[in-house]
Design a protein around this motif. Structure first.
Motif, PDB file in Angstrom:
ATOM      1  N   LEU A 242       0.718  -1.218  -0.102  1.00  0.00           N
ATOM      2  CA  LEU A 242      -0.044  -0.180   0.126  1.00  0.00           C
ATOM      3  C   LEU A 242       0.872   1.282  -0.154  1.00  0.00           C
ATOM      4  O   LEU A 242       0.514   2.187  -0.756  1.00  0.00           O
ATOM      5  CB  LEU A 242      -0.898  -0.187   1.237  1.00  0.00           C
ATOM      6  CG  LEU A 242      -2.186  -1.127   1.163  1.00  0.00           C
ATOM      7  CD1 LEU A 242      -2.826  -1.050   2.478  1.00  0.00           C
ATOM      8  CD2 LEU A 242      -2.888  -0.906  -0.031  1.00  0.00           C
ATOM      9  N   GLN A 243       1.905   1.172   0.773  1.00  0.00           N
ATOM     10  CA  GLN A 243       2.916   2.437   0.776  1.00  0.00           C
ATOM     11  C   GLN A 243       3.362   2.719  -0.643  1.00  0.00           C
ATOM     12  O   GLN A 243       3.674   3.713  -1.050  1.00  0.00           O
ATOM     13  CB  GLN A 243       3.990   2.202   1.786  1.00  0.00           C
ATOM     14  CG  GLN A 243       3.376   2.101   3.215  1.00  0.00           C
ATOM     15  CD  GLN A 243       4.464   2.042   4.175  1.00  0.00           C
ATOM     16  OE1 GLN A 243       5.433   1.237   3.954  1.00  0.00           O
ATOM     17  NE2 GLN A 243       4.353   2.378   5.736  1.00  0.00           N
ATOM     18  N   LEU A 244       3.730   1.500  -1.336  1.00  0.00           N
ATOM     19  CA  LEU A 244       4.352   1.692  -2.492  1.00  0.00           C
ATOM     20  C   LEU A 244       3.368   2.307  -3.582  1.00  0.00           C
ATOM     21  O   LEU A 244       3.524   3.237  -4.606  1.00  0.00           O
ATOM     22  CB  LEU A 244       4.931   0.234  -3.138  1.00  0.00           C
ATOM     23  CG  LEU A 244       6.141  -0.206  -2.494  1.00  0.00           C
ATOM     24  CD1 LEU A 244       6.542  -1.694  -2.900  1.00  0.00           C
ATOM     25  CD2 LEU A 244       7.197   0.578  -2.787  1.00  0.00           C
ATOM     26  N   ASP A 245       2.076   1.677  -3.596  1.00  0.00           N
ATOM     27  CA  ASP A 245       1.022   2.136  -4.431  1.00  0.00           C
ATOM     28  C   ASP A 245       0.769   3.703  -4.268  1.00  0.00           C
ATOM     29  O   ASP A 245       0.476   4.377  -5.020  1.00  0.00           O
ATOM     30  CB  ASP A 245      -0.072   1.470  -4.126  1.00  0.00           C
ATOM     31  CG  ASP A 245      -1.460   1.771  -5.216  1.00  0.00           C
ATOM     32  OD1 ASP A 245      -1.363   1.802  -6.330  1.00  0.00           O
ATOM     33  OD2 ASP A 245      -2.442   2.002  -4.520  1.00  0.00           O
ATOM     34  N   LEU A 246       0.786   4.005  -2.764  1.00  0.00           N
ATOM     35  CA  LEU A 246       0.503   5.348  -2.307  1.00  0.00           C
ATOM     36  C   LEU A 246       1.576   6.368  -2.992  1.00  0.00           C
ATOM     37  O   LEU A 246       1.402   7.498  -3.585  1.00  0.00           O
ATOM     38  CB  LEU A 246       0.592   5.647  -0.891  1.00  0.00           C
ATOM     39  CG  LEU A 246       0.222   7.066  -0.361  1.00  0.00           C
ATOM     40  CD1 LEU A 246      -1.319   7.709  -0.917  1.00  0.00           C
ATOM     41  CD2 LEU A 246       0.623   7.018   1.060  1.00  0.00           C
ATOM     42  N   ARG A 247       2.797   5.931  -2.956  1.00  0.00           N
ATOM     43  CA  ARG A 247       3.880   6.661  -3.481  1.00  0.00           C
ATOM     44  C   ARG A 247       3.617   6.773  -5.122  1.00  0.00           C
ATOM     45  O   ARG A 247       4.110   7.844  -5.751  1.00  0.00           O
ATOM     46  CB  ARG A 247       5.208   5.908  -3.046  1.00  0.00           C
ATOM     47  CG  ARG A 247       5.764   6.125  -1.786  1.00  0.00           C
ATOM     48  CD  ARG A 247       7.183   6.167  -1.284  1.00  0.00           C
ATOM     49  NE  ARG A 247       7.582   4.598  -1.730  1.00  0.00           N
ATOM     50  CZ  ARG A 247       7.540   3.677  -0.726  1.00  0.00           C
ATOM     51  NH1 ARG A 247       7.299   4.071   0.298  1.00  0.00           N
ATOM     52  NH2 ARG A 247       8.028   2.426  -1.123  1.00  0.00           N
ATOM     53  N   ARG A 248       3.267   5.830  -5.700  1.00  0.00           N
ATOM     54  CA  ARG A 248       3.063   5.713  -7.159  1.00  0.00           C
ATOM     55  C   ARG A 248       2.037   6.691  -7.579  1.00  0.00           C
ATOM     56  O   ARG A 248       2.157   7.599  -8.357  1.00  0.00           O
ATOM     57  CB  ARG A 248       2.521   4.192  -7.537  1.00  0.00           C
ATOM     58  CG  ARG A 248       2.329   3.943  -9.241  1.00  0.00           C
ATOM     59  CD  ARG A 248       1.857   2.897  -9.612  1.00  0.00           C
ATOM     60  NE  ARG A 248       0.657   2.307  -8.774  1.00  0.00           N
ATOM     61  CZ  ARG A 248      -0.477   3.042  -9.215  1.00  0.00           C
ATOM     62  NH1 ARG A 248      -0.535   3.768 -10.310  1.00  0.00           N
ATOM     63  NH2 ARG A 248      -1.650   2.726  -8.572  1.00  0.00           N
TER      64      ARG A 248
ATOM     65  N   LEU B 270       3.275  14.389 -11.460  1.00  0.00           N
ATOM     66  CA  LEU B 270       3.374  14.318 -12.872  1.00  0.00           C
ATOM     67  C   LEU B 270       2.451  15.146 -13.567  1.00  0.00           C
ATOM     68  O   LEU B 270       2.753  15.972 -14.578  1.00  0.00           O
ATOM     69  CB  LEU B 270       3.951  12.872 -13.363  1.00  0.00           C
ATOM     70  CG  LEU B 270       3.974  12.762 -15.014  1.00  0.00           C
ATOM     71  CD1 LEU B 270       5.546  13.611 -15.485  1.00  0.00           C
ATOM     72  CD2 LEU B 270       4.227  11.366 -15.348  1.00  0.00           C
ATOM     73  N   TYR B 271       1.103  14.577 -13.352  1.00  0.00           N
ATOM     74  CA  TYR B 271      -0.006  15.505 -14.103  1.00  0.00           C
ATOM     75  C   TYR B 271      -0.157  16.842 -13.918  1.00  0.00           C
ATOM     76  O   TYR B 271      -0.286  17.906 -14.685  1.00  0.00           O
ATOM     77  CB  TYR B 271      -1.371  14.738 -13.573  1.00  0.00           C
ATOM     78  CG  TYR B 271      -2.604  15.441 -14.224  1.00  0.00           C
ATOM     79  CD1 TYR B 271      -3.051  14.941 -15.528  1.00  0.00           C
ATOM     80  CD2 TYR B 271      -3.194  16.107 -13.505  1.00  0.00           C
ATOM     81  CE1 TYR B 271      -4.141  15.631 -16.006  1.00  0.00           C
ATOM     82  CE2 TYR B 271      -4.444  16.854 -13.869  1.00  0.00           C
ATOM     83  CZ  TYR B 271      -4.785  16.512 -15.343  1.00  0.00           C
ATOM     84  OH  TYR B 271      -5.956  17.074 -15.706  1.00  0.00           O
ATOM     85  N   SER B 272       0.254  17.385 -12.526  1.00  0.00           N
ATOM     86  CA  SER B 272       0.268  18.814 -12.247  1.00  0.00           C
ATOM     87  C   SER B 272       1.234  19.450 -12.978  1.00  0.00           C
ATOM     88  O   SER B 272       1.082  20.737 -13.635  1.00  0.00           O
ATOM     89  CB  SER B 272       0.451  18.869 -10.925  1.00  0.00           C
ATOM     90  OG  SER B 272      -0.696  18.569 -10.053  1.00  0.00           O
ATOM     91  N   GLY B 273       2.256  19.083 -13.116  1.00  0.00           N
ATOM     92  CA  GLY B 273       3.473  19.371 -13.848  1.00  0.00           C
ATOM     93  C   GLY B 273       3.195  19.714 -15.319  1.00  0.00           C
ATOM     94  O   GLY B 273       3.450  20.685 -15.933  1.00  0.00           O
ATOM     95  N   GLU B 274       2.642  18.571 -15.881  1.00  0.00           N
ATOM     96  CA  GLU B 274       2.272  18.699 -17.283  1.00  0.00           C
ATOM     97  C   GLU B 274       1.210  19.638 -17.575  1.00  0.00           C
ATOM     98  O   GLU B 274       1.432  20.491 -18.458  1.00  0.00           O
ATOM     99  CB  GLU B 274       1.715  17.163 -17.838  1.00  0.00           C
ATOM    100  CG  GLU B 274       2.677  16.129 -17.805  1.00  0.00           C
ATOM    101  CD  GLU B 274       2.373  15.008 -18.198  1.00  0.00           C
ATOM    102  OE1 GLU B 274       1.151  14.582 -18.334  1.00  0.00           O
ATOM    103  OE2 GLU B 274       3.163  14.043 -18.376  1.00  0.00           O
ATOM    104  N   ASN B 275       0.272  19.814 -16.519  1.00  0.00           N
ATOM    105  CA  ASN B 275      -0.731  20.905 -17.137  1.00  0.00           C
ATOM    106  C   ASN B 275      -0.182  22.235 -16.887  1.00  0.00           C
ATOM    107  O   ASN B 275      -0.597  23.161 -17.562  1.00  0.00           O
ATOM    108  CB  ASN B 275      -1.755  20.639 -15.789  1.00  0.00           C
ATOM    109  CG  ASN B 275      -2.976  21.728 -16.039  1.00  0.00           C
ATOM    110  OD1 ASN B 275      -3.715  21.674 -16.962  1.00  0.00           O
ATOM    111  ND2 ASN B 275      -3.397  22.319 -14.898  1.00  0.00           N
TER     112      ASN B 275
END
Length: 580
Positions: free
Chosen positions: A526-532, A539-544
């Motif tokens: 779960l911690q790995l999925d949260l980090r993902r 990444l999405y915020s940066g692209e926007n």
């Protein structure tokens, strides 16, 4: 008012006899320059006592003496005295003079008889050798042969006056067949002399017992009770009572009994110089504990005396070897002295004299007597009790640590240990018993008392093995102490139950470990999925933002290329124009 000072009493001069015990009860010995009378039946010890006084006077006071024999010849007397360690034959050559005063019955009956000539000869002999002591042995023989009361009185008074004139310390012996004949025949003798000592012989349960009693002592206090008499290598010994006041040191040092767990039960061991009693029925390992105590003392380098009754020393050494107790090497080294004796037909007084002699020879620091109750097998029980008390007091007065065993008449530790009643005077009392249950017999040990120290109240099982005796841990079940096979079965059952509990615990522990590992793995996923997801959001915020910036830049670039004003300028011009 003037008060006179109290007159200081003058003590009666006395001559020590050197006879152990008698000088104590007579408070110094026989009266000096006076006459003492020894009376008693045949074989009671009168002649031995008189001879011993002469021998001790020569050895200790360098005072020579004269022995006048009315009954036996001097040769017989010297031969009989050779059975003691006096060296009487050598003393008879220079230090002691023996006069043969046998009287022939035919001589007395033929005419008048007196002792004038004999006394004159004795006076000359006194001057010749410087004698200070004199013994008239068997004066009753003279009185019997005279067969005339007047002549008897005349000759006795002649001897009395002669003794007074020559300042002798004198002893007269006379036989008494019984008390009734005393007044009729020789009662007047007691009024003449200054000190009267009565000897008595009797039979107690097939054992001959002698006693002594001072019935008269002019000008001196004395112990008037009867005291036992016994014969040893050095002659007569009197079993006089110990002083009324007890003056004895008390050591705080503790010594081991050889068994570590027993020492722990006693608070660290027994006190040095104390007395320990081990009681129990036959077979409860009293001798084993006594042997372990002796072995421990020898290992400390202390001299030990081991006294065993009715069992040979070699047998004891062999038997103790089977339970890991090694005494043979200590016997060879001289640290351990073993003495074995039979008790049948021997009085308690004789045993005491022998023990006193052995203690003087070996000088032990520890003494073992196994069993002390054996001295009561022969003779009266009262005499055995007296001897047991005197022995314990004598040993403790000499600072010797005593361990004694006693045969119990019952297996009940609440009952008195023995008929000797020694449990009341012992400092420590250890009781051994049997516990019979489930078809087997086990030995149990408990401490009844231990003066001056904390001690355990637990009953412990005593186990014998090749490595030596030991005590097991206390094991109880349902409030009952278990021993032997029952204890072993219960311990095995308890061990199995503990094994099952350990296995169950291990299984549950592993199960929880696995569950914990799975949970940890889930948390990690779960911690790995949260980090993902966080990375995708970033990444999405940066692209926007990049898209917004790029769109504004393209619009501005497009306007510039069309030569159009910027959007804000165009807006102002349009506004102004509208105003016009």
């Amino acid at each position: 008012m003037y008060r006179k000072k109290a007159a200081i009493p003058k003590l009666l001069p006395k001559m020590a006899t050197g006879i152990e015990g008698f000088d104590g009860l007579s408070r110094g010995g026989l009266p000096r320059h006076r006459t003492s009378l020894l009376i008693g039946g045949p074989g009671a010890g009168k002649t031995v006592f008189a001879l011993q006084c002469l021998v001790n006077a020569v050895r200790r006071q360098r005072a020579r003496g004269i022995f006048v024999a009315f009954e036996e010849s001097p040769r017989q007397i010297i031969a009989n005295g050779a059975t003691f360690d006096w060296g009487l034959a050598s003393l008879a050559e220079k230090e002691l003079f023996f006069l043969d005063a046998h009287l022939s019955p035919t001589l007395v009956k033929a005419g008048d008889f007196d002792l004038i000539g004999m006394l004159a000869m004795l006076t000359a002999k006194k001057e010749e050798i410087g004698a200070q002591w004199i013994v008239f042995d068997g004066i009753d023989v003279l009185l019997t042969l005279l067969q005339d009361p007047v002549a008897e009185m005349r000759e006795i008074y002649r001897i009395r006056d002669w003794l007074a004139d020559n300042a002798f310390t004198a002893i007269i012996t006379a036989k008494l067949e019984n008390r009734a004949s005393e007044a009729a025949h020789y009662g007047f003798l007691q009024f003449m002399v200054d000190c009267v000592v009565r000897f008595e012989q009797r039979q107690d349960d097939r054992v001959s017992a002698q006693s002594i009693q001072i019935t008269k002592y002019r000008g001196s206090g004395h112990s008037a009770a009867q005291f036992p008499v016994s014969f040893g290598p050095s002659g007569i010994e009197v079993g006089a009572a110990e002083p009324a006041e007890i003056r004895r040191g008390a050591s705080s040092d503790r010594i081991t009994g050889g068994i570590e767990r027993l020492d722990a039960m006693l608070g660290g061991g027994v006190f040095r110089g104390s007395s320990t009693l081990i009681s129990g029925v036959p077979g409860t390992s009293k001798t084993t504990l006594a042997g372990k105590f002796a072995e421990a003392a020898c290992r400390r380098g202390e001299r030990v005396m081991f006294v065993s009754y009715d069992e040979a020393a070699e047998e004891i050494v062999r038997n103790l070897h089977s339970v890991g107790i090694q005494l043979k090497a200590h016997v060879k080294s001289g640290l351990l002295r073993m003495y074995s004796a039979r008790t049948e037909g021997v009085s308690a007084e004789e045993h005491l004299i022998k023990l006193r002699s052995l203690i003087r020879e070996h000088q032990p620091r520890c003494l073992v007597i196994d069993p002390l109750t054996a001295i009561a097998k022969a003779g009266s029980l009262g005499a055995a009790r007296t001897v047991a008390n005197r022995l314990i007091n004598m040993v403790k007065d000499n600072g010797i640590t005593l361990l004694m065993t006693a045969l119990s008449e019952t297996d009940d530790p609440r009952a008195e240990a023995t008929d000797l009643q020694i449990s009341t005077i012992a400092d420590t009392w250890i009781h051994l018993s049997y516990l019979v249950r489930s078809g087997e017999r086990n030995r149990a040990l408990s401490i009844v008392k231990s003066r001056g120290t904390w001690h355990s109240n637990q009953v412990r099982e005593l186990v014998l093995s090749k490595s030596g005796p030991t005590l097991t841990d206390v094991y109880t079940a349902g409030g009952e102490v278990l021993m032997g096979t029952l204890r072993w079965e219960k311990e095995a059952e308890e061990s199995a139950r503990k094994g099952r509990d350990r296995a169950q615990f291990e299984y549950k522990r592993r199960e929880l470990q696995f569950a914990e590992a799975g949970t940890r793995a889930q948390i990690k996923a779960l911690q790995l999925d949260l980090r993902r997801q966080r990375a995708e959001l970033a990444l999405y915020s940066g692209e926007n933002e990049v898209r917004n910036v790029s769109s504004s830049e393209r619009e501005n670039e497009l306007r510039r290329r069309r030569s159009a004003n910027p959007a804000d300028v165009s807006s102002r011009k349009s506004g102004n124009g509208a105003a016009k």
